[in-house]
Design a protein around this motif. Structure first.
Motif, PDB file in Angstrom:
ATOM      1  N   GLN A  77       0.381  -1.075   0.006  1.00 52.36           N
ATOM      2  CA  GLN A  77       0.024  -0.013  -0.062  1.00 52.36           C
ATOM      3  C   GLN A  77       0.717   1.626  -0.217  1.00 52.36           C
ATOM      4  O   GLN A  77       0.236   2.007  -0.358  1.00 52.36           O
ATOM      5  N   GLY A 120       3.426  10.772  -6.778  1.00 51.38           N
ATOM      6  CA  GLY A 120       4.384  11.455  -7.535  1.00 51.38           C
ATOM      7  C   GLY A 120       3.353  11.629  -9.167  1.00 51.38           C
ATOM      8  O   GLY A 120       3.617  12.347  -9.671  1.00 51.38           O
ATOM      9  N   ASN A 121       2.473  10.568  -9.677  1.00 48.35           N
ATOM     10  CA  ASN A 121       1.801  10.781 -10.524  1.00 48.35           C
ATOM     11  C   ASN A 121       0.956  12.504 -10.502  1.00 48.35           C
ATOM     12  O   ASN A 121       0.637  12.877 -10.928  1.00 48.35           O
ATOM     13  N   GLY A 141       3.479   1.623  -1.290  1.00 45.13           N
ATOM     14  CA  GLY A 141       4.156   1.591  -3.037  1.00 45.13           C
ATOM     15  C   GLY A 141       3.318   2.533  -3.340  1.00 45.13           C
ATOM     16  O   GLY A 141       3.029   3.014  -4.478  1.00 45.13           O
ATOM     17  N   ASN A 142       2.196   1.651  -3.215  1.00 49.66           N
ATOM     18  CA  ASN A 142       1.242   2.268  -4.297  1.00 49.66           C
ATOM     19  C   ASN A 142       0.570   4.003  -4.092  1.00 49.66           C
ATOM     20  O   ASN A 142       0.698   5.137  -4.966  1.00 49.66           O
ATOM     21  N   SER A 149       2.146  14.552  -8.159  1.00 52.23           N
ATOM     22  CA  SER A 149       3.286  15.632  -8.703  1.00 52.23           C
ATOM     23  C   SER A 149       3.709  15.908  -9.964  1.00 52.23           C
ATOM     24  O   SER A 149       3.950  17.074  -9.934  1.00 52.23           O
ATOM     25  N   GLU A 150       3.709  14.297 -10.285  1.00 53.05           N
ATOM     26  CA  GLU A 150       3.438  15.184 -11.927  1.00 53.05           C
ATOM     27  C   GLU A 150       2.489  15.925 -12.737  1.00 53.05           C
ATOM     28  O   GLU A 150       2.843  16.776 -13.309  1.00 53.05           O
ATOM     29  N   ASP A 192       2.634   6.359  -2.576  1.00 55.47           N
ATOM     30  CA  ASP A 192       4.102   6.919  -2.768  1.00 55.47           C
ATOM     31  C   ASP A 192       3.822   6.917  -4.908  1.00 55.47           C
ATOM     32  O   ASP A 192       4.647   8.359  -4.744  1.00 55.47           O
ATOM     33  N   GLN A 193       3.670   6.084  -5.749  1.00 56.77           N
ATOM     34  CA  GLN A 193       3.058   5.795  -6.604  1.00 56.77           C
ATOM     35  C   GLN A 193       2.478   7.117  -7.239  1.00 56.77           C
ATOM     36  O   GLN A 193       2.400   8.115  -7.974  1.00 56.77           O
ATOM     37  N   LYS A 194       1.365   6.993  -6.402  1.00 55.81           N
ATOM     38  CA  LYS A 194       0.364   8.240  -6.352  1.00 55.81           C
ATOM     39  C   LYS A 194       0.452   9.631  -6.108  1.00 55.81           C
ATOM     40  O   LYS A 194       0.496  10.225  -7.495  1.00 55.81           O
TER      41      LYS A 194
END
Length: 93
Positions: free
Chosen positions: A42, A51-52, A44-45, A54-55, A47-49
């Motif tokens: 969770q 990052g998205n 990790g997920n 932030s982009e 963290d990826q979200k």
């Protein structure tokens, strides 16, 4: 000296309790380990979200900057046109 039947049954009962406690501890450790693995996934997920997001925010920031520049250019053109009209008679065209 041989142990009596009562002592042997008490030893057997204590042994069973110890083994049961060890099995329970093993099961609980397995559950905790499984939960920890789930939490790691969770995180990790998430963290990826993040990052998205932030982009996406960076792209929005760029779009806002371009819009602000366009507004500045338009305002400058309006000021220039108004400055050219100052002192002119509107009836003279």
């Amino acid at each position: 000296m041989p142990e009596g039947p009562i002592a042997q049954s008490e030893i057997a009962a204590l042994t069973r309790r110890s083994e049961d406690a060890a099995q329970k501890n093993d099961r609980e450790f397995g559950i905790v380990k499984s939960d920890l693995t789930a939490v790691r996934l969770q995180v990790g997920n998430l963290d990826q979200k993040v990052g998205n997001v932030s982009e996406h925010v960076a792209r929005l920031d760029e779009r806002l900057e371009r819009r602000d520049q366009k507004i500045d250019r338009n305002q400058a053109q309006i000021i220039e046109l108004l400055s050219q009209l100052v002192g002119k008679n509107p009836d003279n065209g």
